[in-house]
Write a protein that holds these residues in place. Structure first.
Motif, short mmCIF file in Angstrom:
data_model
loop_
_atom_site.label_atom_id
_atom_site.label_comp_id
_atom_site.label_asym_id
_atom_site.label_seq_id
_atom_site.Cartn_x
_atom_site.Cartn_y
_atom_site.Cartn_z
N ARG A 132 0.82 -1.21 0.00
CA ARG A 132 0.00 0.00 0.00
C ARG A 132 0.86 1.27 0.00
O ARG A 132 0.50 2.28 -0.61
CB ARG A 132 -0.94 -0.04 1.22
N LEU A 133 2.01 1.22 0.68
CA LEU A 133 2.94 2.35 0.68
C LEU A 133 4.20 2.06 -0.14
O LEU A 133 5.21 2.73 0.00
CB LEU A 133 3.33 2.71 2.12
N GLY A 134 4.13 1.03 -0.98
CA GLY A 134 5.24 0.72 -1.85
C GLY A 134 6.25 -0.25 -1.27
O GLY A 134 7.30 -0.47 -1.87
N GLU A 135 5.94 -0.84 -0.10
CA GLU A 135 6.83 -1.80 0.53
C GLU A 135 5.99 -2.93 1.12
O GLU A 135 4.84 -2.72 1.50
CB GLU A 135 7.63 -1.16 1.68
N TRP A 136 6.59 -4.12 1.24
CA TRP A 136 5.88 -5.19 1.93
C TRP A 136 5.72 -4.86 3.41
O TRP A 136 4.65 -5.08 3.99
CB TRP A 136 6.60 -6.53 1.75
N VAL A 137 6.77 -4.32 4.02
CA VAL A 137 6.70 -3.88 5.42
C VAL A 137 7.07 -2.40 5.44
O VAL A 137 8.24 -2.03 5.32
CB VAL A 137 7.66 -4.71 6.31
N ALA A 138 6.05 -1.56 5.59
CA ALA A 138 6.24 -0.13 5.40
C ALA A 138 7.10 0.51 6.49
O ALA A 138 7.80 1.49 6.24
CB ALA A 138 4.87 0.56 5.34
N SER A 139 7.04 -0.03 7.70
CA SER A 139 7.81 0.56 8.80
C SER A 139 9.30 0.48 8.55
O SER A 139 10.08 1.25 9.13
CB SER A 139 7.46 -0.11 10.13
N GLY A 140 9.73 -0.40 7.66
CA GLY A 140 11.15 -0.50 7.34
C GLY A 140 11.69 0.75 6.68
O GLY A 140 12.91 0.99 6.70
N ARG A 141 10.81 1.57 6.11
CA ARG A 141 11.26 2.81 5.48
C ARG A 141 11.77 3.83 6.50
O ARG A 141 12.40 4.81 6.13
CB ARG A 141 10.11 3.46 4.70
N GLU A 142 11.45 3.61 7.77
CA GLU A 142 11.77 4.59 8.80
C GLU A 142 13.19 4.46 9.34
O GLU A 142 13.58 5.18 10.25
CB GLU A 142 10.77 4.46 9.96
N GLY A 143 13.95 3.53 8.79
CA GLY A 143 15.33 3.37 9.24
C GLY A 143 15.47 2.60 10.54
O GLY A 143 16.51 2.66 11.20
N ILE A 144 14.42 1.89 10.93
CA ILE A 144 14.43 1.08 12.15
C ILE A 144 13.82 -0.28 11.83
O ILE A 144 13.23 -0.47 10.76
CB ILE A 144 13.61 1.74 13.29
N THR A 145 13.96 -1.20 12.76
CA THR A 145 13.21 -2.45 12.70
C THR A 145 12.35 -2.54 13.94
O THR A 145 12.86 -2.45 15.06
CB THR A 145 14.14 -3.67 12.64
N VAL A 146 11.06 -2.66 13.75
CA VAL A 146 10.15 -2.84 14.89
C VAL A 146 10.23 -4.28 15.36
O VAL A 146 10.84 -5.13 14.70
CB VAL A 146 8.70 -2.46 14.50
N ASP A 147 9.61 -4.57 16.50
CA ASP A 147 9.68 -5.92 17.07
C ASP A 147 8.59 -6.83 16.53
O ASP A 147 8.78 -8.05 16.44
CB ASP A 147 9.57 -5.85 18.59
N LEU A 148 7.44 -6.25 16.21
CA LEU A 148 6.29 -7.01 15.75
C LEU A 148 5.60 -6.25 14.63
O LEU A 148 5.53 -5.01 14.66
CB LEU A 148 5.28 -7.24 16.89
N VAL A 149 5.08 -6.98 13.65
CA VAL A 149 4.31 -6.39 12.56
C VAL A 149 3.07 -7.23 12.33
O VAL A 149 3.15 -8.47 12.29
CB VAL A 149 5.13 -6.34 11.25
N SER A 150 1.92 -6.58 12.20
CA SER A 150 0.70 -7.29 11.81
C SER A 150 0.39 -6.99 10.35
O SER A 150 0.45 -5.85 9.92
CB SER A 150 -0.48 -6.88 12.70
N LEU A 151 0.09 -8.04 9.60
CA LEU A 151 -0.29 -7.93 8.19
C LEU A 151 -1.63 -8.63 7.98
O LEU A 151 -2.01 -9.52 8.74
CB LEU A 151 0.75 -8.58 7.28
N ALA A 152 -2.34 -8.24 6.94
CA ALA A 152 -3.56 -8.93 6.52
C ALA A 152 -3.95 -8.36 5.16
O ALA A 152 -3.07 -8.11 4.33
CB ALA A 152 -4.67 -8.79 7.56
N LYS A 153 -5.23 -8.14 4.93
CA LYS A 153 -5.77 -7.49 3.74
C LYS A 153 -4.99 -7.80 2.48
O LYS A 153 -5.28 -8.75 1.77
CB LYS A 153 -5.89 -5.98 3.99
N GLY A 154 -3.96 -7.00 2.17
CA GLY A 154 -3.23 -7.15 0.92
C GLY A 154 -2.30 -8.33 0.85
O GLY A 154 -1.69 -8.58 -0.20
#
Length: 464
Positions: free
Chosen positions: A264-286
């Protein structure tokens, strides 16, 4: 059934989601083609919402995906991930770990978004139990944010009208300010100093952690772009600040990417664009482009390692989580993304879509245009001072005028009310410039008429 028979049967038998249960002339869609859908009267609509942020590929890949499903059905129709597994779920977990940033290498499958948020919370709790910190039972989320409506996920959701009928919440959650830069300035207006806004938000977050008890907070949860409230984008440095606070106080940081992820934001995991790695990611929909129901939780190695090392059991499971058919669809979806350059299409056309949507600011009723990728909102206002519509006016506009006018214009978009009047779009990720132009042109007509209907300034001049 005929159109009339479907309408009657729906009135008598079908319980609708987040809707009044009696709708005259219910929109019933029966087929799709590319970014377009067709109703039971034969009317054609451009699906500018991707069927609620889900249909990333639009509606023309059914035959290809169906062939993959047929092959799986003839091999193994079903198996759980309860102490056993099957090739599609293992292969999909490995593929998601490959495209995710950092060490987000462990994957738990669910049937949808709310389930993914609940599963992430349980994994979070199991992590802290495994490392000997059982007091960590609290979380920090954001006002107005939507994280699901099952009872656990509902605890994180910051929309009072969804929560109050089902109180008390099973999880102790403190809600802090969201990242609305149109309304987040010192005087309640537009933010003019982005860095100061970031500092204020992070100070409030830290105060909330301290007030809740630094040794009791387990999780900070947020969306990369918050959906509820209308595509609220984080200010510069915000996510790096959240990462620093989580590390400082020993909490886990979670990105709810049920909407923002999967392209949706051009990445499979959008939070990765922020220069960090989060601990948990929830995915669904797309994750499957809605060709099958599926969700997932991605976890860092360090979240799961203590559970594995202590020999603990993850006390959570979902019968259909990681269903072979859903996993097969997700794998084919990811294959199509790569083959057809879907992520590249979003990245390439995001500036174009942003520029085209910005022209809607010429209309007096449009106070703000915000978003990223293929995920945008227009906030609607009553005058040049960006005054909010009151509740009666929002009802007149969002529930009275816009649904019918959008349908008349042949465009599916989302009119939403979280205290502000917002119209959202999220086109299929396969949309080209011509489709995006078509969407914006239809929105211009609809919003021009909306300004006249609500008597907003020189609305008629804006339409011209």
């Amino acid at each position: 059934m005929t159109h009339d028979e479907l309408q009657q049967a729906a009135q008598e038998h079908l319980l609708l989601h987040f809707s009044k249960q009696s709708i005259d002339d219910l929109l019933v869609l029966e087929r799709g083609e590319g970014p377009y859908v067709f109703d039971t009267k034969g009317n054609k609509y451009v699906d500018a919402l991707s069927s609620l942020f889900c249909s990333q590929l639009g509606y023309s890949y059914g035959e290809e995906i169906g062939a993959a499903v047929a092959s799986q059905l003839s091999t193994l129709a079903f198996n759980t991930n309860w102490g056993t597994a099957h090739p599609p779920s293992i292969e999909l977990a490995a593929k998601l770990a490959e495209v995710a940033p950092g060490d987000l290498n462990r994957v738990f499958f669910t049937s949808g978004g709310s389930e993914a948020v609940e599963a992430a919370w349980k994994l979070c709790r199991e992590h802290f139990l495994a490392i000997g910190q059982p007091r960590r039972k609290k979380a920090i989320a954001r006002h107005i944010a939507y994280h699901g409506v099952t009872l656990g996920a509902l605890s994180f959701t910051g929309v009072p009208k969804f929560k109050e009928p089902f109180a008390p919440a099973p999880i102790d959650v403190t809600h802090v300010s969201n990242t609305n830069m149109f309304r987040g300035g010192p005087d309640g207006g537009r933010v003019t100093d982005e860095d100061a806004f970031t500092a204020t938000l992070l100070a409030e977050m830290e105060d909330a952690i301290v007030a809740a008890g630094p040794d009791e907070v387990a999780l900070i949860i947020a969306e990369p772009v918050q959906n509820a409230g209308g595509c609220l984008v984080a200010p510069r440095g915000y996510w790096k600040g959240l990462r620093a606070l989580a590390d400082k106080y020993g909490a886990l940081l979670m990105a709810d990417e049920v909407i923002a992820g999967c392209g949706r934001l051009g990445e499979w995991v959008a939070s990765g664009r922020e220069g960090i790695t989060v601990d948990l990611v929830s995915l669904a929909k797309g994750l499957t482009s809605a060709y099958a129901p599926m969700g997932a939780v991605l976890a860092r190695d360090g979240v799961v390692a203590p559970i594995v090392e202590t020999g603990a059991v993850f006390r959570h499971g979902i019968t259909f989580g990681g269903h072979p058919l859903a996993a097969t669809v997700a794998l084919k979806n990811m294959e199509i993304f790569e083959r057809d350059g879907v992520l590249e299409n979003v990245r390439e056309l995001t500036p174009y879509l942003a520029e085209r949507l910005s022209t809607l600011l010429e209309l007096p009723i449009v106070g703000d245009v915000r978003g990223d990728g293929f995920f945008w909102a227009m906030e609607l206002v009553k005058d040049e001072d960006d005054t909010r519509f009151d509740q009666a006016e929002r009802d007149k506009l969002l529930r009275g005028f816009l649904p019918g006018r959008l349908r008349e214009a042949g465009v599916i978009a989302r009119a939403d009310d979280r205290g502000d009047a917002v119209l959202q779009i999220a086109p299929p990720l396969i949309s080209d410039k011509a489709v995006l132009d078509d969407i914006v042109a239809r929105l211009r007509d609809v919003l021009g008429d909306a300004g006249v209907h609500m008597d907003v300034g020189s609305a008629a001049a804006g339409v011209a």
